[in-house]
Structures are given as C-alpha cells and as structure tokens.
Design a protein around this motif. Structure first.
Motif, PDB file in Angstrom:
ATOM      1  N   ILE A 134     -10.793  -3.335  -3.958  1.00 27.08           N
ATOM      2  CA  ILE A 134      -9.700  -2.566  -3.961  1.00 27.08           C
ATOM      3  C   ILE A 134      -9.234  -1.933  -5.081  1.00 27.08           C
ATOM      4  O   ILE A 134      -8.839  -0.647  -5.196  1.00 27.08           O
ATOM      5  CB  ILE A 134      -8.297  -3.503  -3.222  1.00 27.08           C
ATOM      6  N   ASN A 135      -9.143  -2.500  -6.364  1.00 29.24           N
ATOM      7  CA  ASN A 135      -9.239  -1.767  -7.581  1.00 29.24           C
ATOM      8  C   ASN A 135      -8.015  -1.103  -7.579  1.00 29.24           C
ATOM      9  O   ASN A 135      -8.101   0.241  -8.165  1.00 29.24           O
ATOM     10  CB  ASN A 135     -10.623  -0.759  -7.750  1.00 29.24           C
ATOM     11  N   GLY A 136      -6.844  -1.324  -7.359  1.00 36.52           N
ATOM     12  CA  GLY A 136      -5.715  -0.716  -7.479  1.00 36.52           C
ATOM     13  C   GLY A 136      -5.377   0.263  -6.516  1.00 36.52           C
ATOM     14  O   GLY A 136      -4.128   0.975  -6.642  1.00 36.52           O
ATOM     15  N   TYR A 137      -5.964   0.438  -5.398  1.00 34.53           N
ATOM     16  CA  TYR A 137      -5.889   1.556  -4.489  1.00 34.53           C
ATOM     17  C   TYR A 137      -4.683   1.301  -3.929  1.00 34.53           C
ATOM     18  O   TYR A 137      -3.969   2.201  -3.174  1.00 34.53           O
ATOM     19  CB  TYR A 137      -7.047   1.786  -3.419  1.00 34.53           C
ATOM     20  N   GLY A 138      -4.403  -0.352  -3.604  1.00 33.39           N
ATOM     21  CA  GLY A 138      -3.162  -0.598  -2.614  1.00 33.39           C
ATOM     22  C   GLY A 138      -1.906  -0.202  -3.345  1.00 33.39           C
ATOM     23  O   GLY A 138      -0.891   0.297  -2.611  1.00 33.39           O
ATOM     24  N   TRP A 139      -1.987  -0.042  -4.707  1.00 26.62           N
ATOM     25  CA  TRP A 139      -0.772   0.417  -5.308  1.00 26.62           C
ATOM     26  C   TRP A 139      -0.484   1.828  -5.326  1.00 26.62           C
ATOM     27  O   TRP A 139       0.540   2.269  -5.112  1.00 26.62           O
ATOM     28  CB  TRP A 139      -0.752   0.032  -6.907  1.00 26.62           C
TER      29      TRP A 139
ATOM     30  N   TYR B 219     -14.618   8.901  -1.009  1.00 25.44           N
ATOM     31  CA  TYR B 219     -14.177   7.952  -1.853  1.00 25.44           C
ATOM     32  C   TYR B 219     -12.458   7.599  -1.628  1.00 25.44           C
ATOM     33  O   TYR B 219     -11.728   6.662  -2.010  1.00 25.44           O
ATOM     34  CB  TYR B 219     -14.163   8.415  -3.495  1.00 25.44           C
ATOM     35  N   ASN B 220     -11.820   8.535  -0.988  1.00 28.11           N
ATOM     36  CA  ASN B 220     -10.193   8.372  -0.964  1.00 28.11           C
ATOM     37  C   ASN B 220      -9.650   8.100   0.406  1.00 28.11           C
ATOM     38  O   ASN B 220      -8.438   7.877   0.508  1.00 28.11           O
ATOM     39  CB  ASN B 220      -9.697   9.375  -1.482  1.00 28.11           C
ATOM     40  N   ILE B 221     -10.616   7.977   1.448  1.00 27.98           N
ATOM     41  CA  ILE B 221     -10.103   7.510   2.672  1.00 27.98           C
ATOM     42  C   ILE B 221      -9.443   6.422   2.803  1.00 27.98           C
ATOM     43  O   ILE B 221      -8.406   6.325   3.271  1.00 27.98           O
ATOM     44  CB  ILE B 221     -11.027   7.720   3.837  1.00 27.98           C
ATOM     45  N   PRO B 222      -9.837   5.365   2.117  1.00 21.77           N
ATOM     46  CA  PRO B 222      -8.927   3.939   2.035  1.00 21.77           C
ATOM     47  C   PRO B 222      -7.534   4.127   1.604  1.00 21.77           C
ATOM     48  O   PRO B 222      -6.722   3.488   2.076  1.00 21.77           O
ATOM     49  CB  PRO B 222      -9.669   3.352   0.884  1.00 21.77           C
ATOM     50  N   LEU B 223      -7.378   5.257   0.908  1.00 21.59           N
ATOM     51  CA  LEU B 223      -5.817   5.413   0.460  1.00 21.59           C
ATOM     52  C   LEU B 223      -5.009   6.024   1.545  1.00 21.59           C
ATOM     53  O   LEU B 223      -3.895   5.436   1.677  1.00 21.59           O
ATOM     54  CB  LEU B 223      -5.684   6.546  -0.647  1.00 21.59           C
ATOM     55  N   LEU B 224      -5.745   6.524   2.438  1.00 22.43           N
ATOM     56  CA  LEU B 224      -5.052   7.093   3.819  1.00 22.43           C
ATOM     57  C   LEU B 224      -4.754   6.020   4.697  1.00 22.43           C
ATOM     58  O   LEU B 224      -3.711   5.919   5.081  1.00 22.43           O
ATOM     59  CB  LEU B 224      -5.936   8.263   4.302  1.00 22.43           C
TER      60      LEU B 224
END
Lengths: 332, 528
Positions: free
Chosen positions: A234-239, A19-24
């Motif tokens: 994206i739901n805020g992940y970009g921030w 769930y968190n790789i997009p953050l990377l």
C-alpha cells in the motif's frame, strides 16, 4: 522518431491510470464512510488487509473474481470492526482509525511473512489471475490516437473502479437511500427524528466503503505482481486517499479527477526520465530532478492540496457536518 | 367509538444516573385539544415529551396511545404511532432543501429520488395551508420558516399527536400569532397538540387545558378557562411569586457609551449592522429588540472589541474606543456577556470549574507567572453567595450546573469586574420564572449603582417592563428607539419586521444621538 515521442506520452497516460487507480478505490470508499459521518483514518490498514487476503485467496482459487470478493469481504470486516467500536461502543473515531492502520499493517506482515516462510503463491503461476488482470481494450475508443491506449486499454479493475465512483455519485445524489445517508452524516439527530435507522445506515456504509478500499489494496498487490518484500504494497496510498477525499470535496465523481491530477505528479517518478529523453528541449529538466524529490512528490502534493482546499469557502464544501462526531441519541 | 384520550401516561419515571427527571407522572391528552405543558427549567417537560417521541425510554410506567398500551423504542416507533415532535432545537439538515428534509423520512419513497418531489412537497404544504419554497435550503431560511418546515414535516408523516417544544421562543409577536392560527386550525382538524412553554400569556391564549410539572413531579391539570396566571405560577413554582418586574426610576447621567453610524460585518462578510447610532446613559437599561440574527451578536461583539468595526465611531465617556483590544475595553469598564442559543458556547469554559472560569477574566491581575487560585475561589464564593447559585462547590465544572445557574455565574463574573457599561444578551434565555426574576434583580441593582445597561432580549413583555428605552433592530438597521412604557407589543413587532420605521419620527431630534452628547470632545480627540 515522431511515433516514439507519441508512444512516450501514451505510456505516460497509461501509467497515470494504472498506478493510481488504487487511490480511487481508497478515496471512493472513504467518501462513502465519511458521508455517514464517520472519519476513518484506517484506510492504509484496511487496504493492506484487503490486499493480503485478496491476493492469497485469489491465487489459491486461481480466480480474480474470488480475489476481488475476498478483498472486499476482508475490508468490510475491518469496517465492521470500526463500526462496532465507534458506532456501538462510541469509541473515538480518530484513535480507532489510527489503531486500525497499525492493526491492518500488522495483519498484513503477519500473514504475508508467515506464508512466505512456507510457500508464497507467485502470481505468474496462476494463469487465470494473469489473464484476468491483463488489459481489455474498449472497442473503438482504444483506437483513438495518442489517448486510446493510454485511457481505454486497461484491466477490468480500472473499469470497475471508475464504475464504482460513478455509481456512488449517482447513489449519493439521486437515490433515497443516498439522501438518507447524507442526512445521517450531516445531522444524525435530524435523521433519527424522522425515523431513519442511524446505526444501521452507518454500519452498512462503513462496511461497504471499507470493502471498496479492500479491493483497492488487492489491486495494488496485483500491480506489484504479488512480490512480497519488506515494503507494504500500500506504501502510503491509504493516507493519500484520505487527503484526496478532501480534494474531491466528498464527491466521488471529483475523486476520479483528483486521482488523475494527483496521479500525474505521482507518475512523473516513473515516467519522468523517458519524458525527459523524448522532449529534451521542453521537459529535459525532469531528468535532472533527484529521485528522492520524486519520491517525496506525492506527499508534497498532498500537503499543497490540503492547504489549497482548506481555503475553499465553507458553504460550498461537501464536508459532512457531523463528521467525526459519534451519535448517541440520549445525549443531552 | 373513539377513545377519549389520545395519550395516557401513567406512573412514568425516568432517571439519568442519580438525577430523577420524571417521577411517577400521570398525564392525559384528550383528542383534539391543545394541552399546554407548563413547568420551570429542569421540571422534566422535555424529558417527558422525549419519551413520547422515542428519544428516551421510561424506566417504569405505561404509555397508552388511543387507549392501546405501547412501548416507544425509537422515533420511528413514534412516527408509526402518529406522534410527531417539533423540537426546540430544530432537527433539520442545513444543506438540504425543504423538500429533501421531508423526503428523507418518507415511507415508501422509492429507491430513486423523484424529480417531482419538489412539486409534491409544495402540494402537501398547500394541503395543510402552508406556503413554503420546497427548493430553499434550510441554511438560507429564517427561524420561522424552519419551524414551519418542521411542522409540515411532522404533518406529512401523518402525525395526529403533535408536540411542540417551546415553539414561540424564537418568533416575533406576529409570527407567534400566525403559529397560533395554524395550531387552532390543526386542532379543528382533529389533531391533539401538546405545547411546552414558559410564557404564561401564551398558555392562557392558546391552550384548552394546562398540565403543570414541578421538579420532575406532576402537579395537576386544569382547564385554562378556569384559572389565571397567578394561580399557574404558584403551582409551577410552588409558592407565591410577585410577577411584576421593577423599573426603578433613576437619575440619568451623561451618555456613557455612544455609537454613531456604526457598520459591522458578519462572519460571512455581509453587513450585519448598518449605520447604527444609539447611546446609553448611566442608570438606564436600553433594550435591544429584534428577530434572532438581526445583528445583535455582531453588535455585542463589536462593543466588547471582539469584532472590527467597518465604519463609524464608538465613544466611551468621550474617549474613542474603536480598534482598542478587548482587554483595554474591559479595563475601561465595559463588560459584555452573551448567552448563545446553546447557552454554553460563549464566555464560559464548560468543563472548567466555577473558580477557573472566574480566573479566565482576571488572571492577568495576578502578580508573577502563577494564577492566583485563592482569589479566584474567593470570587467564585462571592458570586455563589450573592447571586444564590446552586452548586455543590466552587470546583464543580460549569457544565454540570443547570442553565439558570450557569447564566448567573457568567453574569456574576461580568458584574464582579465592576463595569460602568454592561452589555448583556439573552441573560434569561431558556430560564424559568424564578431564575429570570433573580437575573432581573441583578440587572436592576446594577442600574441603581449607575451602570448603563444594554439588554439584548427576546421576550417583549419582559423588555417592556424592565427596560427604560427599547431600540429595535431589523436586518442590522435601527427602526427606532421607543420609551418602553409608551410603546405596545404590536408596535414593536411591526418595527422588528421592518414594516414600521420610527427613526424620523421627530424631525428636530435625530434618532440615536444624545442632546448632551460627549461626541464633540471625542471627535477632537480622534482628529487630534
């Protein structure tokens, strides 16, 4: 019973990664952009643009590779737009970045809603995408008890994300172009005076960095099984990625750690209840926390991270000295 | 056959908007000579050189390098042509090591960073006769080291024509001599050198020829051996100038400001000022000499109440002023002006008008919640009139004024407050002769009015002429207080580098403590 508990932990670990790789992707991309001295606050929008075009084109071509390539290109195009505005036309970076977020989300819903009206490509119908996005176990490592499935049995985009971050660390610290990039971000006048092409360096790295963000967006779309609704993928992940850059101290290798530390808290929302059920005596309290708090948790953690990292001494900081300042050679 | 001239500029014109910085300039640099480029502030020296280094492009005119006409569009072009410039504000990346600063601009450096680049850099430095630690980060370097690194950088890219923009401004006497040795050696190896400077003494010492610019126009080029300082000044300023600085003898009063065993920390938490004692009497100018960054800034800030004092005491007219807020210290008559390196960073708000900058200091005197703009404007007009500030109006943003005028506004505002102790740091920093002398006059007028002046300076010649006494700092410690008319530049230089300590010269008289100190009263007040 014992097996069951182990599998809960394993799936918790697995979820942290998935769930968190997009953050990377977002963080690594933003690190590359910021190392060139440009503060791009448009991560959210760029990820959205990469996501929507990557997803649609990937589905039509029925190829994950095409999806990744298009997501990268769409992100890079946003980067090009950002570069033209801030590097060539010297627009304010903060405003341009914020505008890009709004613009990107607009494009996302415009294209998505438009297509939904005429016929949305449902991910499940595209066998190559489904197959491409399925887990690939790393031989040997994935057999490690407890950790194996959690950490070493993932889809290719997870491996790609890690590879990008590691490669970027190597590029920044061990190569001449990386050295020049850092010089541009630290002191563009100094870089310029020794003959480094500041404009080209900025354009190149902003575009590549934004392209990487685009792939991250695409990943999020795939992770949501491509179901398009009123919430943006994206739901805020970009921030959060923008904040993680600071947590990672502009170090792509640290970004991997940051992603997982952050992911740990983020994933409690998904796995909290099952953890509570498996370990009622120790983690039982997780089940009593209201959902709303779980939903707020990523952003609370972000705020805490920003406070803690801002205490860090300036000397050891990887913050590029010229971050956010446009360079104009003839400025007096 | 080699060309006689390394560089030929003809008819160079460059304008920024409506301001013409360079007007139809012709300038030739011979092969293997040291040419001094002399001119007041705003005479267009740096602009002209920046056209050679590719920062600016001329609006018209031609540049020839070794006889071939060229156009230099970027620093990269300049580098290819063998032109290297050491800028006044060093162009170094602070967080990089010395080697990386050179490496980043190297042609054919390869994709991977070589592990042996440090050794390679050391070898290059040795080849040119320099000694530098290639792994040392720029942010940990002293100014002279940074300058050495800049020179190595330029040489290692193969520059044959080297431009130095005010290289001596930040160096001590000994370091200047070292630099000149390097320059002479480079000249002997066939390099052509252009050195920009204000300091006439240095021009006479180092250059073969002198080219003079005035207000953006080319005046003449003369052989150094055939001219003297007086003639150069006249060309530069355009009229006769008296080069002597007055030092009026004044009746001295009791000590106005006394510091004893004062310790102050820097922003980084290290000790910036370490057990410093001194005193200032009314009607005297006490100079503070020292290499840049030896605690001068911290000392000034502490006196003005902007920085806490770790240890020690400060007595003003017998009253303890340690720990008082800046406004109270100001009301007691202690005024501080500090001109930082960028010359705008402290004391003035660049985008506000002169009037508004006046108001920044005395806004609190106005009655009621509104600012008294009328009074501010009157103050501004008075400062403009008395100090001959050149400005279109009182409402012009300070940022638009030239350096000298900005500094006059700052000093004028401090004097306006009618201080009895005036702390002024680098008031003539970067100013040309004319503006500098105007500032010295202002200071001398204050001295005659019985004000005690602490003058933190960098030009030893000036300090020896203007100050009554000079206190020398080295790494936050006092190396001694000497009478300005009895000391020599060499002695001061040695003290600045810490190789000479005169604090215990007179055993019966502890350094920095006045015989008629008012400290007794002060201490009782502190203790009581």
């Amino acid at each position: 019973m014992e097996m069951d508990k182990l599998s809960v932990v394993t799936s918790f670990l697995h979820n942290i990664v998935v769930y968190n790789i997009p953050l990377l992707y977002g963080t690594a991309g933003e690190i590359l952009v910021e190392k060139s001295g440009s503060l791009n606050l448009g991560v959210e929008g760029i990820m959205a643009v990469g996501a929507i075009f990557g997803y649609i084109c990937g589905c039509y071509a029925n190829s994950l590779l095409v999806g990744i390539a298009v997501a990268f290109l769409a992100g890079a195009l946003c980067g090009l737009l950002f570069s033209v505005l801030t590097v060539t036309l010297q627009a304010n970076q903060n405003i341009t970045g914020l505008t890009l977020t709004t613009f990107g989300l607009g494009v996302y819903f415009f294209v998505g809603n438009g297509l939904k009206a005429s016929g949305w490509p449902v991910m499940g119908n595209f066998s190559n995408i489904m197959a491409g996005f399925s887990n690939v176990a790393i031989p040997g490592l994935s057999k490690i008890p407890l950790l194996g499935h959690g950490l070493f049995n993932h889809n290719v985009l997870v491996y790609l994300g890690i590879a990008i971050a590691v490669a970027m660390w190597w590029y920044l610290n061990k190569t001449t172009p990386g050295l020049r990039l850092r010089a541009v971000g630290e002191n563009p006048a100094a870089a310029d005076s020794v003959g480094i092409n500041v404009t080209w360096t900025k354009y190149l790295h902003i575009c590549i960095g934004c392209g990487i963000m685009g792939i991250g967006g695409y990943y999020m779309g795939l992770n949501m099984s491509g179901s398009f609704n009123s919430n943006c993928w994206i739901n805020g992940y970009g921030w959060i990625a923008v904040a993680l850059v600071i947590f990672a101290n502009w170090n792509p290798a640290m970004a991997i750690l940051g992603t997982f530390v952050f992911g740990f808290f983020n994933t409690l929302r998904v796995s909290g209840s099952s953890l509570a059920a498996a370990f009622p005596s120790v983690l039982g309290f997780l089940g009593d926390i209201p959902t709303q708090l779980y939903q707020a948790l990523p952003f609370i953690i972000t705020a805490i991270v920003l406070v803690v990292t801002s205490i860090r001494s300036r000397k050891s900081s990887g913050l590029p000295a010229a971050l956010g300042i446009n360079y104009f050679r003839e400025e007096r | 056959m080699t060309e006689e001239y390394a560089i030929q500029l003809s008819g160079i014109t460059k304008a920024f908007g409506s301001v013409v910085a360079n007007k139809n300039i012709d300038l030739n640099v011979r092969q293997g000579e040291i040419l001094a480029l002399l001119g007041e502030n705003g005479s267009g020296k740096t602009t002209l050189m920046n056209m050679l280094s590719g920062i600016y492009q001329p609006d018209s005119g031609t540049i020839r390098v070794n006889g071939k006409e060229v156009s230099i569009h970027s620093p990269e072009d300049a580098k290819r042509l063998g032109i290297g410039m050491v800028h006044q504000h060093f162009k170094l990346v602070d967080v990089f090591s010395a080697a990386d600063n050179v490496w980043m601009g190297r042609e054919k450096a390869g994709f991977r960073l070589k592990r042996n680049r440090y050794a390679e850099m050391e070898a290059i430095a040795k080849k040119f006769g320099f000694d530098i630690d290639p792994r040392k980060k720029v942010c940990n370097m002293a100014v002279s080291e940074k300058q050495t690194l800049e020179i190595i950088k330029v040489l290692s890219y193969g520059a044959k024509i080297i431009i130095l923009d005010e290289p001596t401004a930040v160096l001590t006497v000994q370091e200047i001599q070292k630099l000149f040795t390097v320059l002479r050696k480079m000249k002997d190896e066939g390099h052509s050198i252009i050195i920009i400077t204000h300091k006439l003494g240095e021009v006479m010492e180092i250059s073969d020829r002198v080219a003079i610019l005035r207000k953006g126009e080319y005046i003449t080029t003369v052989n150094t051996a055939e001219t003297d300082e007086q003639a150069l000044t006249e060309w530069m300023v355009g009229r006769k100038v008296d080069l002597n600085i007055d030092r009026p003898a004044m009746e001295k009063t009791k000590p106005l400001l006394e510091l004893r065993d004062v310790c102050i920390r820097s922003d980084e938490g290290t000790t910036a000022i370490d057990g410093v004692s001194f005193y200032i009497r009314g009607g005297e100018i006490l100079g503070v000499a020292g290499i840049a960054g030896c605690g001068q800034k911290e000392l000034c800030e502490a006196i003005a109440g902007l920085r806490p004092i770790e240890k020690g005491q400060m007595i003003h007219k017998g009253d303890n002023i340690v720990g008082l807020p800046p406004r109270v210290i100001l009301e007691k008559g202690i005024s501080m002006s500090f001109i930082p390196e960028d010359r705008l960073g402290m004391g003035l708000a660049p985008s506000l008008s002169i009037t508004d900058n006046m108001l920044l200091k005395n806004y609190a005197d106005a009655k009621g919640p509104f600012v008294d703009r009328k009074q501010g404007r009157a103050d501004a007009q008075q400062v403009i009139r008395e100090l001959e500030v050149v400005t279109p109006s009182t409402e012009t943003p300070v940022r638009r004024l030239s350096g000298g005028n900005v500094q006059k506004v700052l000093l004028g505002r401090e004097i306006k407050a009618g201080p009895n102790v005036l702390v002024t740091a680098y008031p003539v920093r970067g100013l040309d002769i004319h503006s500098s002398y105007a500032i010295y006059d202002i200071l001398n007028r204050q001295k005659k009015d019985g004000v005690g002046i602490l003058f933190v300076g960098e030009d030893l010649d000036v300090m020896m002429a203007l100050c009554d006494k000079i206190l020398v700092l080295c790494h936050g410690k006092v190396m001694g207080v000497v009478h300005a008319h009895k000391t020599t530049k060499e002695e001061l230089g040695l003290m600045m580098t810490g190789s000479l300590d005169l604090t215990n010269k007179y055993e019966d008289k502890p350094a920095g403590i006045a015989k008629d100190s008012l400290f007794g009263d002060g201490q009782q007040k502190v203790e009581g």
